[in-house]
Design a protein around this motif. Structure first.
Motif, PDB file in Angstrom:
ATOM      1  N   ALA A 113       0.840  -1.207   0.000  1.00  0.00           N
ATOM      2  CA  ALA A 113       0.000   0.000   0.000  1.00  0.00           C
ATOM      3  C   ALA A 113       0.871   1.251   0.000  1.00  0.00           C
ATOM      4  CB  ALA A 113      -0.933   0.001   1.210  1.00  0.00           C
ATOM      5  N   LEU A 114       1.932   1.260   0.801  1.00  0.00           N
ATOM      6  CA  LEU A 114       2.831   2.417   0.819  1.00  0.00           C
ATOM      7  C   LEU A 114       3.519   2.605  -0.529  1.00  0.00           C
ATOM      8  CD1 LEU A 114       4.379   2.044   4.385  1.00  0.00           C
ATOM      9  CD2 LEU A 114       2.663   3.716   3.633  1.00  0.00           C
ATOM     10  N   ALA A 115       3.892   1.507  -1.175  1.00  0.00           N
ATOM     11  CA  ALA A 115       4.492   1.594  -2.514  1.00  0.00           C
ATOM     12  C   ALA A 115       3.478   2.155  -3.515  1.00  0.00           C
ATOM     13  CB  ALA A 115       4.994   0.221  -2.956  1.00  0.00           C
ATOM     14  N   ALA A 116       2.224   1.734  -3.393  1.00  0.00           N
ATOM     15  CA  ALA A 116       1.171   2.262  -4.276  1.00  0.00           C
ATOM     16  C   ALA A 116       0.951   3.754  -4.014  1.00  0.00           C
ATOM     17  CB  ALA A 116      -0.132   1.487  -4.067  1.00  0.00           C
ATOM     18  N   PHE A 117       0.946   4.155  -2.737  1.00  0.00           N
ATOM     19  CA  PHE A 117       0.783   5.573  -2.412  1.00  0.00           C
ATOM     20  C   PHE A 117       1.919   6.391  -3.032  1.00  0.00           C
ATOM     21  CE2 PHE A 117      -1.382   4.477   1.900  1.00  0.00           C
ATOM     22  CZ  PHE A 117      -2.528   4.098   1.235  1.00  0.00           C
ATOM     23  N   HIS A 118       3.124   5.871  -2.944  1.00  0.00           N
ATOM     24  CA  HIS A 118       4.269   6.579  -3.524  1.00  0.00           C
ATOM     25  C   HIS A 118       4.089   6.769  -5.026  1.00  0.00           C
ATOM     26  CE1 HIS A 118       8.297   6.618  -5.450  1.00  0.00           C
ATOM     27  NE2 HIS A 118       8.480   7.584  -4.584  1.00  0.00           N
ATOM     28  N   ALA A 119       3.747   5.698  -5.716  1.00  0.00           N
ATOM     29  CA  ALA A 119       3.570   5.784  -7.170  1.00  0.00           C
ATOM     30  C   ALA A 119       2.455   6.758  -7.529  1.00  0.00           C
ATOM     31  CB  ALA A 119       3.278   4.397  -7.747  1.00  0.00           C
ATOM     32  N   ALA A 120       1.342   6.689  -6.819  1.00  0.00           N
ATOM     33  CA  ALA A 120       0.218   7.581  -7.115  1.00  0.00           C
ATOM     34  C   ALA A 120       0.602   9.042  -6.858  1.00  0.00           C
ATOM     35  CB  ALA A 120      -0.989   7.194  -6.269  1.00  0.00           C
ATOM     36  N   MET A 121       1.348   9.277  -5.792  1.00  0.00           N
ATOM     37  CA  MET A 121       1.721  10.653  -5.458  1.00  0.00           C
ATOM     38  C   MET A 121       2.729  11.232  -6.440  1.00  0.00           C
ATOM     39  SD  MET A 121       1.562  10.656  -1.259  1.00  0.00           S
ATOM     40  CE  MET A 121       3.239  11.003  -1.153  1.00  0.00           C
ATOM     41  N   VAL A 122       3.733  10.463  -6.845  1.00  0.00           N
ATOM     42  CA  VAL A 122       4.733  11.033  -7.764  1.00  0.00           C
ATOM     43  C   VAL A 122       4.120  11.325  -9.126  1.00  0.00           C
ATOM     44  CG1 VAL A 122       6.705  10.003  -6.568  1.00  0.00           C
ATOM     45  CG2 VAL A 122       5.717   8.810  -8.534  1.00  0.00           C
ATOM     46  N   LEU A 123       3.138  10.522  -9.530  1.00  0.00           N
ATOM     47  CA  LEU A 123       2.468  10.787 -10.807  1.00  0.00           C
ATOM     48  C   LEU A 123       1.596  12.034 -10.752  1.00  0.00           C
ATOM     49  CD1 LEU A 123       1.565   7.150 -11.849  1.00  0.00           C
ATOM     50  CD2 LEU A 123       3.152   8.686 -13.033  1.00  0.00           C
ATOM     51  N   ALA A 124       1.230  12.468  -9.544  1.00  0.00           N
ATOM     52  CA  ALA A 124       0.365  13.639  -9.391  1.00  0.00           C
ATOM     53  C   ALA A 124       1.142  14.895  -8.988  1.00  0.00           C
ATOM     54  CB  ALA A 124      -0.712  13.350  -8.356  1.00  0.00           C
ATOM     55  N   LEU A 125       2.457  14.788  -8.833  1.00  0.00           N
ATOM     56  CA  LEU A 125       3.250  15.952  -8.437  1.00  0.00           C
ATOM     57  C   LEU A 125       3.141  17.063  -9.481  1.00  0.00           C
ATOM     58  CD1 LEU A 125       6.566  14.329  -7.168  1.00  0.00           C
ATOM     59  CD2 LEU A 125       4.839  15.490  -5.791  1.00  0.00           C
ATOM     60  N   PRO A 126       3.192  18.319  -9.032  1.00  0.00           N
ATOM     61  CA  PRO A 126       3.149  19.431  -9.992  1.00  0.00           C
ATOM     62  C   PRO A 126       4.529  19.716 -10.587  1.00  0.00           C
ATOM     63  CG  PRO A 126       3.191  20.277  -7.754  1.00  0.00           C
ATOM     64  CD  PRO A 126       3.125  18.775  -7.646  1.00  0.00           C
ATOM     65  N   GLY A 127       4.533  20.468 -11.682  1.00  0.00           N
ATOM     66  CA  GLY A 127       5.761  20.996 -12.257  1.00  0.00           C
ATOM     67  C   GLY A 127       6.667  19.974 -12.911  1.00  0.00           C
ATOM     68  N   ARG A 128       7.940  20.364 -13.012  1.00  0.00           N
ATOM     69  CA  ARG A 128       8.928  19.542 -13.717  1.00  0.00           C
ATOM     70  C   ARG A 128       9.147  18.194 -13.049  1.00  0.00           C
ATOM     71  NH1 ARG A 128      13.959  23.132 -14.427  1.00  0.00           N
ATOM     72  NH2 ARG A 128      12.675  24.960 -14.494  1.00  0.00           N
ATOM     73  N   LYS A 129       9.151  18.180 -11.726  1.00  0.00           N
ATOM     74  CA  LYS A 129       9.363  16.924 -10.997  1.00  0.00           C
ATOM     75  C   LYS A 129       8.251  15.930 -11.340  1.00  0.00           C
ATOM     76  CE  LYS A 129      11.698  14.949  -7.586  1.00  0.00           C
ATOM     77  NZ  LYS A 129      13.103  14.642  -7.631  1.00  0.00           N
ATOM     78  N   GLY A 130       7.021  16.381 -11.292  1.00  0.00           N
ATOM     79  CA  GLY A 130       5.900  15.511 -11.640  1.00  0.00           C
ATOM     80  C   GLY A 130       5.931  15.088 -13.095  1.00  0.00           C
ATOM     81  N   GLU A 131       6.301  16.013 -13.957  1.00  0.00           N
ATOM     82  CA  GLU A 131       6.353  15.695 -15.390  1.00  0.00           C
ATOM     83  C   GLU A 131       7.424  14.647 -15.675  1.00  0.00           C
ATOM     84  OE1 GLU A 131       4.918  15.345 -18.971  1.00  0.00           O
ATOM     85  OE2 GLU A 131       3.991  16.536 -17.381  1.00  0.00           O
ATOM     86  N   ALA A 132       8.518  14.691 -14.922  1.00  0.00           N
ATOM     87  CA  ALA A 132       9.566  13.676 -15.096  1.00  0.00           C
ATOM     88  C   ALA A 132       9.022  12.281 -14.771  1.00  0.00           C
ATOM     89  CB  ALA A 132      10.764  13.998 -14.209  1.00  0.00           C
ATOM     90  N   TYR A 133       8.198  12.192 -13.737  1.00  0.00           N
ATOM     91  CA  TYR A 133       7.575  10.900 -13.409  1.00  0.00           C
ATOM     92  C   TYR A 133       6.510  10.522 -14.439  1.00  0.00           C
ATOM     93  CZ  TYR A 133       9.886  10.667  -8.883  1.00  0.00           C
ATOM     94  OH  TYR A 133      10.825  10.580  -7.888  1.00  0.00           O
ATOM     95  N   ARG A 134       5.705  11.498 -14.867  1.00  0.00           N
ATOM     96  CA  ARG A 134       4.666  11.205 -15.861  1.00  0.00           C
ATOM     97  C   ARG A 134       5.280  10.790 -17.197  1.00  0.00           C
ATOM     98  NH1 ARG A 134       2.401  15.081 -12.677  1.00  0.00           N
ATOM     99  NH2 ARG A 134       3.082  16.872 -13.897  1.00  0.00           N
ATOM    100  N   ASN A 135       6.493  11.263 -17.499  1.00  0.00           N
ATOM    101  CA  ASN A 135       7.194  10.819 -18.710  1.00  0.00           C
ATOM    102  C   ASN A 135       7.536   9.339 -18.638  1.00  0.00           C
ATOM    103  OD1 ASN A 135       7.145  13.234 -20.124  1.00  0.00           O
ATOM    104  ND2 ASN A 135       9.085  13.946 -19.255  1.00  0.00           N
ATOM    105  N   LYS A 136       7.595   8.817 -17.432  1.00  0.00           N
ATOM    106  CA  LYS A 136       7.896   7.393 -17.224  1.00  0.00           C
ATOM    107  C   LYS A 136       6.642   6.645 -16.765  1.00  0.00           C
ATOM    108  CE  LYS A 136      12.623   8.442 -16.128  1.00  0.00           C
ATOM    109  NZ  LYS A 136      13.606   8.646 -15.072  1.00  0.00           N
ATOM    110  N   ALA A 137       5.480   7.124 -17.186  1.00  0.00           N
ATOM    111  CA  ALA A 137       4.219   6.497 -16.790  1.00  0.00           C
ATOM    112  C   ALA A 137       4.130   5.053 -17.271  1.00  0.00           C
ATOM    113  CB  ALA A 137       3.028   7.301 -17.320  1.00  0.00           C
ATOM    114  N   GLY A 138       4.829   4.727 -18.334  1.00  0.00           N
ATOM    115  CA  GLY A 138       4.859   3.340 -18.820  1.00  0.00           C
ATOM    116  C   GLY A 138       5.427   2.386 -17.785  1.00  0.00           C
TER     117      GLY A 138
END
Length: 163
Positions: A113-138
């Protein structure tokens, strides 16, 4: 009251039922959003030119951020309350040989569950940091789905133990 044929009305613990409904509703909302992103949004955005993809992903993340952070807060609070108030006393009645097995599986469920929370949160981060994670959404979306599958499977197994 034919809908109560399964139980005596005096045997229903309203607090436990409300807590479970709140917990499961938050889990369904969070998992449904993750499934939508994995099955529909990510593949659809792959066909969109990069210049158009970025603002769409940022807009989706901005709207989803509040929802997912609220779901995580509700899941943490309701999960902790459920464990402390209802599951610890129930597990005390388990046979001595079953308790370590229960706690081991519960520990794995919490870590997933904590690993899932981490993944969900990084995908929702704002700005460049979040976009870097969303670029690796695959990577992050299947990882999130796998973590959620482990949480659901272990939740079902844990509920059936000692029943």
């Amino acid at each position: 009251m034919s809908w109560l044929l399964f139980a005596d009305a005096g045997s229903i613990d309203v607090g436990a039922t409300v807590l479970r409904v709140v917990h499961v509703a938050a889990a369904i909302l969070a998992a449904g959003g993750a499934a939508f992103q994995l099955i529909a949004l990510h593949p659809a955005l792959a066909a969109v030119p990069e210049a158009q993809r970025l603002p769409i992903r940022e807009a989706v993340a901005a709207r989803w951020r509040t929802v997912i952070f609220a779901c995580i807060a509700v899941l943490l609070l309701s999960g902790l309350l459920n464990f402390v108030v209802y599951r610890i006393p129930a597990v005390r009645s388990f046979p001595e040989s079953l308790r370590p097995f229960y706690h081991g599986l519960f520990g794995v469920k919490v870590l997933a569950a904590l690993a899932a929370f981490h993944a969900a949160m990084v995908l929702a981060l704002p700005g460049r940091k979040g976009e870097a994670y969303r670029n690796k959404a695959g990577f992050w979306l299947p990882y999130l789905a796998a973590c959620l599958a482990v949480v659901v499977i272990l939740g079902v197994v844990l509920r059936s133990l000692g029943a």
